[in-house]
Enzyme design. Structure first.
Site, PDB file in Angstrom:
ATOM      1  N   LYS A  22       0.838  -1.220   0.000  1.00 21.19           N
ATOM      2  CA  LYS A  22       0.000   0.000   0.000  1.00 21.19           C
ATOM      3  C   LYS A  22       0.861   1.254   0.000  1.00 21.19           C
ATOM      4  O   LYS A  22       0.675   2.143  -0.823  1.00 21.19           O
ATOM      5  CB  LYS A  22      -0.898   0.010   1.240  1.00 21.19           C
ATOM      6  N   ASN A  23       1.813   1.325   0.924  1.00 18.90           N
ATOM      7  CA  ASN A  23       2.548   2.580   1.099  1.00 18.90           C
ATOM      8  C   ASN A  23       3.574   2.844  -0.004  1.00 18.90           C
ATOM      9  O   ASN A  23       4.217   3.890  -0.026  1.00 18.90           O
ATOM     10  CB  ASN A  23       3.200   2.620   2.486  1.00 18.90           C
ATOM     11  N   CYS A 116      -5.077  13.042  12.882  1.00 22.66           N
ATOM     12  CA  CYS A 116      -5.687  11.750  12.633  1.00 22.66           C
ATOM     13  C   CYS A 116      -5.559  10.959  13.919  1.00 22.66           C
ATOM     14  O   CYS A 116      -4.944  11.416  14.873  1.00 22.66           O
ATOM     15  CB  CYS A 116      -5.035  11.027  11.468  1.00 22.66           C
ATOM     16  N   ARG A 121       0.330  14.647  13.098  1.00 21.00           N
ATOM     17  CA  ARG A 121       0.840  14.400  11.750  1.00 21.00           C
ATOM     18  C   ARG A 121       0.856  15.630  10.846  1.00 21.00           C
ATOM     19  O   ARG A 121       0.158  15.696   9.819  1.00 21.00           O
ATOM     20  CB  ARG A 121       0.074  13.256  11.092  1.00 21.00           C
ATOM     21  N   ASP A 304       4.551   0.825  12.205  1.00 20.64           N
ATOM     22  CA  ASP A 304       3.388   0.149  11.627  1.00 20.64           C
ATOM     23  C   ASP A 304       3.261  -1.310  12.079  1.00 20.64           C
ATOM     24  O   ASP A 304       2.274  -1.972  11.738  1.00 20.64           O
ATOM     25  CB  ASP A 304       3.442   0.210  10.086  1.00 20.64           C
ATOM     26  N   ARG A 396      -8.615  -0.303   4.577  1.00 23.40           N
ATOM     27  CA  ARG A 396      -7.719   0.697   3.985  1.00 23.40           C
ATOM     28  C   ARG A 396      -6.382   0.073   3.643  1.00 23.40           C
ATOM     29  O   ARG A 396      -5.679   0.563   2.757  1.00 23.40           O
ATOM     30  CB  ARG A 396      -7.461   1.838   4.974  1.00 23.40           C
TER      31      ARG A 396
END
Ligand code: EPU
Length: 419
Positions: A22-23, A116, A121, A304, A396
């Protein structure tokens, strides 16, 4: 809204294939804005964040054709330079359009992401870097408005290594006049992959993956043809799933070099990890050792993976100290793990996790992407039934996680919750 129901206590066994990262896919898809022509980005995971990028690229005027895991993007004609609040709100990574739009069109208007769940952030470092390259930045009704005739190469020192900031500035610098040097740059594998893709487009990026990235600007770039690398965090999550269920799982496609810190901590906790041609085989320990971790920018232990590793530590044989150094508020999974019987005390950035004999299934609620993953992992090891709600966070960032876990023998299903 969907929820996930898990009947815990099954040892996971078998093989699971890691999806595209994803990233990495996010910045790569935004990098298509840098050049006209037809780009092809393959191995893109099917995720909610990717749907958001697709929407945003379309709003900007790109033609996007999506077929299975492959994106064909033609950004020859850009109609708009604005990333609206509604999209940035659901996915902060939308700020990555700033660099490419400014570099190619001299103008970008992007909603400020705001806070968030995992902390404030801010994007100040992205903006400071663009200003150093000659951009005029103004704040206007919650939007960042950036303009520049042509960005100029500059020497930019990041106060802290920011992944998104490094990516945004690498993309901006690719089309700037002159040479840009990014110091104290983030070193995540996603940065290296973006540099490789930019170089395929004709950019001149050197040093990515180290703390100094040098980008010599060029006048024009061409479309890329690139396949996204495997997702190291998804892979890491499955590795912990194997460990916490005392299972035996082959994680196919994972790149071990991307996960050195996690591999070493899992070994310290007693897991057996074998590296083979097709991936990593993880055998869970009979007794889970308690180990300490501190999250740090790559190559440190990834933030993460902190929540997932904490789920494992709740069942450790002793006490584990977990320190979160990257984000200010990334312990939202703790209250929910406590509801499952975990013994965790938080003080500032540190969680002290005393291992318990077993976790008890409970209804729990996910509050962010990785917190959701940690609750699923806890549920796999808990007695009885765990119901994880608000799983849109999970969607997500994890492609078909329940199918993949079921394939390994977990009893897990997704059900629709009455509205
Ligand atoms: N920061 C600033 N100012 C800035 C930018 C960042 O103070 O201008 C701070 C942040 O507040 C944070 C630290 O720097 O404390 C690191 O943030 P970074 O910019 O590196 O994070 P990011 O680019 O917003 C990416 C990943 C995150 C991952 C972090 C850290 C993407 C799309 N997101 O975020 O992934 O946690 O790097 O590795 O690549 C996730 O996938 O669950 C996720 C949150």
């Amino acid at each position: 809204m969907d929820k996930i129901i898990i009947h815990g206590g099954r040892r996971l066994k078998g093989e699971v294939q890691v999806s595209g990262a994803k990233n990495s896919a996010l910045p790569l898809l935004f990098a298509t804005l840098l050049a006209s022509g037809k780009h092809r980005v393959a191995n893109v995971p099917h995720l909610r964040d990717i749907n958001t990028v697709e929407k945003l690229l379309r709003i900007l005027g790109a033609d996007v054709v999506r077929e299975n895991g492959s994106f064909a993007v033609d950004a020859s004609e850009i109609r708009s330079v604005e990333a609206p609040y509604d999209l940035v709100r659901t996915m902060r990574a939308s700020v990555l359009v700033l660099g490419p739009l400014l570099a190619r069109l001299g103008h970008a208007r992007v909603s400020l992401p705001g806070g968030c769940a995992i902390g404030a952030r801010p994007i100040g470092l992205h903006l400071k870097g663009l200003e150093a390259m000659g951009a005029k930045i103004a704040l206007d009704h919650g939007y960042v408005e950036a303009r520049a005739k042509r960005l100029q190469g500059a020497r930019i020192y990041f106060d802290l290594p920011t992944v998104g900031g490094t990516e945004n500035l690498m993309m901006a610098a690719a089309l700037a006049k002159g040479t840009t040097v990014l110091e104290n740059a983030a070193r995540e594998p996603e940065i290296l992959e973006l540099a490789e893709a930019l170089n395929k487009m004709g950019a001149r990026v050197e040093g990515a993956g180290s703390d100094t990235v040098v980008i010599e600007g060029v006048d024009e770039l061409r479309p890329m043809d690139h396949a996204v690398m495997p997702d190291r965090i998804e892979a890491g999550t499955f590795m912990v799933a194997a460990a916490i269920t005392r299972g035996d799982v082959l994680i196919a496609g994972v790149i071990p070099d991307h996960l050195e810190a996690l591999i070493s901590k899992l070994k310290e906790a007693g897991a057996e990890i074998l590296e083979g041609e097709r991936g990593l085989r993880v055998k869970g320990p009979r007794k889970i050792g308690s180990v300490n971790i501190k999250t740090n920018p790559h190559p440190g232990f990834p933030t993460d993976m902190q929540a997932q590793f904490m789920a494992l530590m709740t069942l450790g044989a002793g006490t584990s100290i977990i320190t979160e150094n990257v984000f200010e508020n990334r312990f939202m999974h703790v209250c929910e793990l406590q509801r499952m019987g975990a013994d965790i005390v938080i003080e500032g950035h540190t969680a002290t996790v005393k291992g318990v004999k077993g976790l008890l299934g409970a209804p729990v609620m996910a509050t962010d992407l990785r917190a959701s993953a940690s609750l699923i992992l806890a549920g796999l090891a808990a007695d009885n039934t765990t119901e994880v709600s608000r799983i849109y966070h999970l969607d997500r960032g994890y492609e078909r996680i329940e199918d993949k876990l079921r394939g390994l023998g977990a009893s897990i299903e997704r059900v629709k919750e009455p509205m």
